[in-house]
Scaffold this active site. Structure first.
Site, short mmCIF file in Angstrom:
data_model
loop_
_atom_site.label_atom_id
_atom_site.label_comp_id
_atom_site.label_asym_id
_atom_site.label_seq_id
_atom_site.Cartn_x
_atom_site.Cartn_y
_atom_site.Cartn_z
N ARG A 258 0.89 -1.08 0.03
CA ARG A 258 -0.06 -0.15 -0.10
C ARG A 258 0.93 1.35 0.13
NH1 ARG A 258 -3.22 -2.86 -1.43
NH2 ARG A 258 -5.33 -3.49 -0.46
N GLU A 287 -4.19 7.46 -5.36
CA GLU A 287 -4.35 6.82 -6.72
C GLU A 287 -5.69 7.07 -7.62
OE1 GLU A 287 -3.85 2.56 -6.11
OE2 GLU A 287 -1.88 2.82 -5.04
N HIS A 306 -0.81 0.27 -9.81
CA HIS A 306 -1.39 -0.65 -8.97
C HIS A 306 -2.10 -2.05 -9.84
CE1 HIS A 306 -3.71 -1.07 -4.94
NE2 HIS A 306 -3.21 -2.31 -5.31
#
Length: 345
Positions: A258, A287, A306
């Site tokens: 994360r 994000e 991601h």
């Protein structure tokens, strides 16, 4: 009949449950009434009677309508974001897809380390430059590539992802040390979970397990660091200015956990002054990563949006896990990957 509600829709094919998987559930579990919600409106209507929900995170207004819900299964490995007050009020069990992403993420990590060791970012720059490739520049000093063999890999957070990273790193001759919350606890895994996900039962070699109090040792001994820990109050911001001041100069840094485990301003400073020799980031504090982020302008830093857990093998693994839990639920047995609300994972 058990009533199962699926809300796994997305504009992106990678995150939309395949039609064939829905059909297989209906065929193979005759005791299930399977409903597939394809819109927010349909979800809000169907949640009232659902006993089992397999879903991306529904909002609190939807969860407040869940009158019969007794089990929520989620497609993510990290389930802390699902533990909202509205969900807790249902009293339902929560299970995650922990482990379903471990193979592609482990491969992503090793690919990133190989790219940094062999200086693939520089090769791409030379390939695209007007001057072409500079072979002699690879033969001397800092220009020479590295081996993974013989390097120490430090893993921050040893779960199923860390386990599979270790297995692959060992194959390249790396020494692995791993930090986990309870290093004194024997390495025991739920073998039915490993079998369901087709992960090996054999343990990979770890040179040392470290506890939270040995964080500085992890930093000081590691030639490469991989972050694979859950985001908790204890891990948030753990990689800050003080942490980067303790790392081996030139360390390779890979984050597939994360973004909020890292203070990005401290990371940027560490890259620019050479404490971090190369990095691969798949996750970020914000994000999607804003276009104005300084991260885009750093040398020897590989950025991916991601996607380390994205692969064509995700849905077969994710559905294998859900199907096993459906069978266990039908037999009144304990569910795999049940989330502890107190820990958040």
């Amino acid at each position: 009949m058990r009533r199962v509600l699926l809300w796994l829709e997305s504009d992106a094919e990678a995150w939309r449950i395949p039609d064939a998987e829905v059909a297989a559930l209906r065929r193979d579990f005759p005791d299930l009434e399977v409903e597939r919600a394809e819109s927010d409106t349909a979800l809000a209507a169907a949640i009232v009677d659902a006993e089992i929900l397999f879903s991306w995170r529904p909002d609190d207004a939807v969860m407040a309508r869940a009158e019969r819900l007794r089990w929520l299964h989620v497609p993510a490995a990290g389930a802390g974001a699902y533990l909202t007050p509205a969900f807790r009020a249902t009293g339902a069990a929560l299970t995650s897809s922990r482990g379903a992403h471990s193979i592609p993420i482990a491969e992503h990590v090793i690919g990133s380390l190989l790219a940094l060791a062999r200086d693939v970012p520089r090769a791409l720059d030379e390939q695209r430059s007007a001057e072409g490739m500079n072979r002699e520049g690879w033969w001397t000093g800092e220009g020479m590539p590295h081996d993974l063999h013989g390097k120490t890999l430090g893993i921050f957070g040893y779960g199923l992802i860390g386990r599979e990273v270790t297995r692959r790193a060992a194959a390249f001759g790396m020494r692995v040390i791993a930090l986990k919350r309870h290093p004194e606890t024997p390495r025991t895994w739920d073998e039915p979970l490993l079998d369901t996900l087709r992960l090996p039962r054999e343990e990979p070699p770890v040179a040392a397990f470290l506890g939270p109090g040995e964080f500085e040792r992890l930093l000081e001994e590691s030639d490469a660091l991989v972050l694979s820990a859950a985001l908790t109050p204890e891990t948030e911001g753990r990689f800050d200015e003080a942490a980067f001041a303790r790392v081996r100069r030139g360390v390779w840094f890979v984050n597939i956990a994360r973004g909020r485990l890292v203070r990005e301003d401290a990371f940027v400073a560490a890259v620019r002054d050479g404490r971090i020799g190369g990095a691969a980031l798949d996750v970020f504090a914000v994000e999607p990563l804003p276009h104005e982020s300084e991260l885009y302008r750093l040398d020897r830093v590989l950025l991916t949006p991601h996607v380390s857990g994205v692969s064509r093998g995700f849905w077969p693994r994710a559905m294998s896990l859900f199907r096993e839990n459906l069978a266990r639920d039908g037999r009144g047995e304990s569910l795999l990957n049940r989330v502890d609300p107190a820990r958040g994972y």
